[in-house]
Design a protein around this motif. Structure first.
Motif, PDB file in Angstrom:
ATOM      1  N   PHE A 381     -14.437   3.835 -12.107  1.00 53.95           N
ATOM      2  CA  PHE A 381     -13.618   4.501 -11.108  1.00 53.95           C
ATOM      3  C   PHE A 381     -13.681   3.755  -9.775  1.00 53.95           C
ATOM      4  N   SER A 382     -14.889   3.332  -9.375  1.00 53.41           N
ATOM      5  CA  SER A 382     -15.059   2.595  -8.113  1.00 53.41           C
ATOM      6  C   SER A 382     -14.285   1.286  -8.142  1.00 53.41           C
ATOM      7  N   LYS A 383     -14.297   0.621  -9.283  1.00 52.21           N
ATOM      8  CA  LYS A 383     -13.552  -0.635  -9.411  1.00 52.21           C
ATOM      9  C   LYS A 383     -12.053  -0.394  -9.218  1.00 52.21           C
ATOM     10  N   MET A 384     -11.569   0.722  -9.770  1.00 50.78           N
ATOM     11  CA  MET A 384     -10.160   1.092  -9.564  1.00 50.78           C
ATOM     12  C   MET A 384      -9.866   1.291  -8.080  1.00 50.78           C
ATOM     13  N   MET A 385     -10.733   2.060  -7.411  1.00 48.71           N
ATOM     14  CA  MET A 385     -10.500   2.398  -6.019  1.00 48.71           C
ATOM     15  C   MET A 385     -10.578   1.182  -5.107  1.00 48.71           C
ATOM     16  N   ASN A 386     -11.323   0.177  -5.506  1.00 45.11           N
ATOM     17  CA  ASN A 386     -11.481  -1.023  -4.694  1.00 45.11           C
ATOM     18  C   ASN A 386     -10.487  -2.127  -5.052  1.00 45.11           C
ATOM     19  N   SER A 387      -9.565  -1.839  -5.988  1.00 45.06           N
ATOM     20  CA  SER A 387      -8.596  -2.860  -6.404  1.00 45.06           C
ATOM     21  C   SER A 387      -7.472  -3.019  -5.379  1.00 45.06           C
ATOM     22  N   GLY A 388      -7.338  -2.060  -4.468  1.00 46.03           N
ATOM     23  CA  GLY A 388      -6.298  -2.094  -3.439  1.00 46.03           C
ATOM     24  C   GLY A 388      -6.400  -0.819  -2.622  1.00 46.03           C
ATOM     25  N   LYS A 389      -5.392  -0.542  -1.823  1.00 45.53           N
ATOM     26  CA  LYS A 389      -5.351   0.720  -1.083  1.00 45.53           C
ATOM     27  C   LYS A 389      -4.746   1.773  -1.994  1.00 45.53           C
ATOM     28  N   VAL A 390      -5.569   2.719  -2.431  1.00 46.53           N
ATOM     29  CA  VAL A 390      -5.167   3.707  -3.428  1.00 46.53           C
ATOM     30  C   VAL A 390      -4.960   5.056  -2.757  1.00 46.53           C
ATOM     31  N   ARG A 391      -3.819   5.694  -3.027  1.00 45.85           N
ATOM     32  CA  ARG A 391      -3.523   7.033  -2.545  1.00 45.85           C
ATOM     33  C   ARG A 391      -2.891   7.834  -3.670  1.00 45.85           C
ATOM     34  N   THR A 392      -3.104   9.145  -3.657  1.00 42.94           N
ATOM     35  CA  THR A 392      -2.407   9.975  -4.633  1.00 42.94           C
ATOM     36  C   THR A 392      -0.923   9.995  -4.282  1.00 42.94           C
ATOM     37  N   ALA A 393      -0.088  10.151  -5.305  1.00 44.20           N
ATOM     38  CA  ALA A 393       1.367  10.140  -5.116  1.00 44.20           C
ATOM     39  C   ALA A 393       1.929  11.487  -5.513  1.00 44.20           C
ATOM     40  N   GLY A 394       2.784  12.054  -4.681  1.00 44.04           N
ATOM     41  CA  GLY A 394       3.388  13.347  -4.993  1.00 44.04           C
ATOM     42  C   GLY A 394       2.583  14.483  -4.409  1.00 44.04           C
TER      43      GLY A 394
END
Length: 621
Positions: A381-394
């Motif tokens: 999960f941390s790797k996902m979050m650090n792959s770019g600027k992540v925000r929930t959509a909708g």
């Protein structure tokens, strides 16, 4: 009159004085040949003018009864003086009549029967491409449908006789039907504003606009488009599962301007020489209805309202005509097998955990939910979050909880990811909970269409379907996260790996001596060992800012006899990065006899290869 021809030519014989002149006269008087004469200070100039003369004569011949300028086509060329016949000629011959320095004379000629054969092949190409477009449209793969329809239309416009298409048992003239049908797709596409969000952490593009994309009431499987962001065109955008997100510097006062992609010029040039010639001429078909305006007047992050663009009386009449001549169509939805939903108190625990994770994503306080994960799950999960600027959509999520593949599955959190370099993609994160309600792993979801295909396959149980689903989700996610260690783990040490990619130098090139042309293949292939494949993959990961795989339609077959739990899957793959993109078919032989699945064979091809053929070619030892 202007004509554009591409041709392949035999080497030009040298001048033998009177013999060449006499041969040229015999060819000119022979009614079985088209011929063109050219003069020039250099040999290349003489050849060029000979080609223009030859194509002009062919154009006059084939356009006596029919001009390639289609005056009934509202999207046709604007110049009434432009009449063009696009021809890729094979087996032309070149005769140098005079090679006196500064006074070159060249004759280029071709059999009329060869021209007719080349033209007939183009007519078959129109029919093939139109058929492919229909197949893609029915599968809601609108990007591919528009691509094939447009290519067919470009070729049909350049053909000297009407091409007839069999559409549901009825004959239709290709140019008229394709023009109406493409326009009908654009007017049937429905793109609505779903919501507006602010992103305080993004100074460059602080607004995120979420769109829904449907076709005949169903979510579009894929659609490519560009949009305007404060006067700048943002290209290479992709709608997935009926949704798209746009990053904006400021909210437009009236509407968001969006252009649906349909030309696919580079791919078309590689698909056929005729299309390469048409696109090189800068006179391909254009469709104004590809330019869409999405009303957003008064929209703010706190308040937005959906407003449908109103059609004028003329636009309504044209839409009705197009629908009557060339109606849109989607395939009836095939039933997928039932999964096991979880709706009791355990389901509420799972939904509560996903809601907490969603809040942590927006606050960027990831450590606050670490206790919801296993150590391995939180690392992923941390790797996902650090792959770019992540925000929930909708602004709202539809939570689903089901049992599958030894996990409790939580679906899903839609997110947008802005990578280094500014490119934004939309994904949906799925969660796999263990029996202690801890998140053991996370992955980016397949498209709804790809997942539905897995659960509509016949012949094996639910556990096998979930195993394939999880494997393909993890495979797709590994590329997004540039996780070469995971990819190393899933390939057998003796795997057969055939790697294919587009060749940027593809196309026709003139030989250095001017004698003709050579052709560079549009794709290159290499047979690689596992180590070679991984080394090349690591280099790819290092040089690319982001990689996004999108899987669409798929076919799955299980090996027969004693080789149960060995599956072949062939899946349509969209590969996109900041420096390269392609579309093709990835085929994998996956050995699922052990706890950890292994890839035994991996192939890639631009077009679908029947799975039974692959299964015969690559046998199990």
């Amino acid at each position: 009159m202007s004509s554009v021809c591409a041709f392949t030519s035999a080497a030009a014989p040298r001048n033998d004085s009177n013999g060449a002149v006499q041969r040229a006269e015999r060819i000119k008087s022979n009614k079985a040949y088209y011929n063109g004469t050219g003069y020039g200070i250099t040999l290349d100039e003489a050849k060029r003018t000979a080609v223009e003369d030859l194509c002009g004569k062919i154009s006059r011949s084939v356009n006596i009864a029919s001009s390639s300028l289609d005056t009934q086509d509202s999207e046709s060329f604007t110049s009434q003086s432009y009449i063009s016949t696009f021809v890729t000629l094979t087996n032309t011959e070149t005769l140098v009549v005079s090679d006196e320095e500064g006074k070159f004379e060249v004759l280029i000629y071709v059999e009329k029967a060869q021209v007719e054969s080349d033209m007939a092949q183009r007519a078959e190409s129109v029919k093939t491409l139109a058929r492919l477009g229909r197949d893609m449209e029915k599968r809601l793969e609108i990007a591919s449908a528009l691509k094939y329809f447009n290519w067919a239309y470009c070729l049909a416009r350049a053909y000297h006789q009407p091409v007839m298409l069999d559409i549901d048992g009825m004959n239709h003239e290709a140019k008229a039907w394709l023009n109406s049908h493409i326009n009908n797709i654009f007017t049937t596409l429905k793109i609505d504003l779903e919501g507006v969000e602010t992103r305080p952490d993004n100074e460059l593009d602080p607004y995120l606009v979420n769109l829904s994309v449907t076709f005949m009431g169903q979510p579009v499987s894929d659609l490519d488009f560009s949009y305007m962001n404060n006067g700048v065109t943002v290209r290479d955008q992709h709608a997935k599962n009926g949704h798209a997100s746009l990053a904006l510097e400021q909210l437009p006062k009236e509407s968001i301007e969006l252009t649906v992609e349909y030309k696919y010029a580079h791919e078309g040039a590689q698909y056929s020489g005729e299309l390469a010639t048409i696109y090189a001429s800068r006179h391909p078909a254009t469709f104004r209805k590809a330019n869409l305006s999405i009303p957003c007047k008064g929209a703010t992050p706190e308040k937005f309202q959906l407003k449908e663009a109103r059609l004028t009386k003329e636009e309504k009449a044209e839409k009705a005509r197009n629908e009557l001549l060339a109606p849109t169509a989607v395939a009836p939805e095939r039933k997928r097998i039932d999964t096991r939903p979880v709706e009791d108190s355990q389901g509420h625990i799972i939904v509560d955990a996903m809601q907490k994770v969603s809040a942590a994503i927006d606050s960027r306080r990831y450590s606050s939910v670490s206790e919801l994960f296993t150590p391995e799950g939180f690392a992923r999960f941390s790797k996902m979050m650090n792959s770019g600027k992540v925000r929930t959509a909708g602004s709202s999520h539809e939570w689903k909880v089901e049992m599958g593949g030894g996990y409790i599955l939580g679906k899903s959190i839609p997110v947008t990811i802005k990578y280094n370099g500014g490119h934004t993609v939309r994904e949906e994160i799925v969660f796999r909970f263990n029996s202690q309600n801890k998140i053991e792993s996370v992955a980016y979801a397949l498209t709804k269409k790809a997942e539905d295909d897995i659960f509509r396959q016949n012949g094996w149980d639910l556990a096998a379907r979930y195993a394939i689903l999880h494997f393909m989700e993890d495979y797709q996610t590994a590329y997004a996260l540039k996780d070469s260690l995971y990819i190393k783990k899933i390939y057998s040490d003796d795997a057969v790996i055939i790697h294919g990619k587009k060749n940027p130098a593809a196309g026709k090139r003139r030989n250095a001596d001017g004698s003709g042309f050579f052709v560079t293949a549009p794709y290159t292939y290499s047979l690689q060992t596992k180590n070679q494949f991984l080394e090349n993959l690591r280099k790819d990961f290092d040089k690319k800012k982001y990689i996004k795989l999108t899987f669409e339609e798929n076919e799955i077959l299980e090996q027969a006899g004693i080789y149960q739990n060995i599956f072949w899957i062939e899946i349509k793959q969209y590969y996109q990065s900041d420096v390269y993109k392609d579309v093709g078919f990835l085929a994998l032989m996956i050995d699922m006899r052990e706890e950890d699945p292994l890839i035994k064979v991996r192939t890639w091809a631009p077009d679908k290869v029947p799975l039974p053929e692959l299964m015969k070619r690559f046998t199990i030892e």
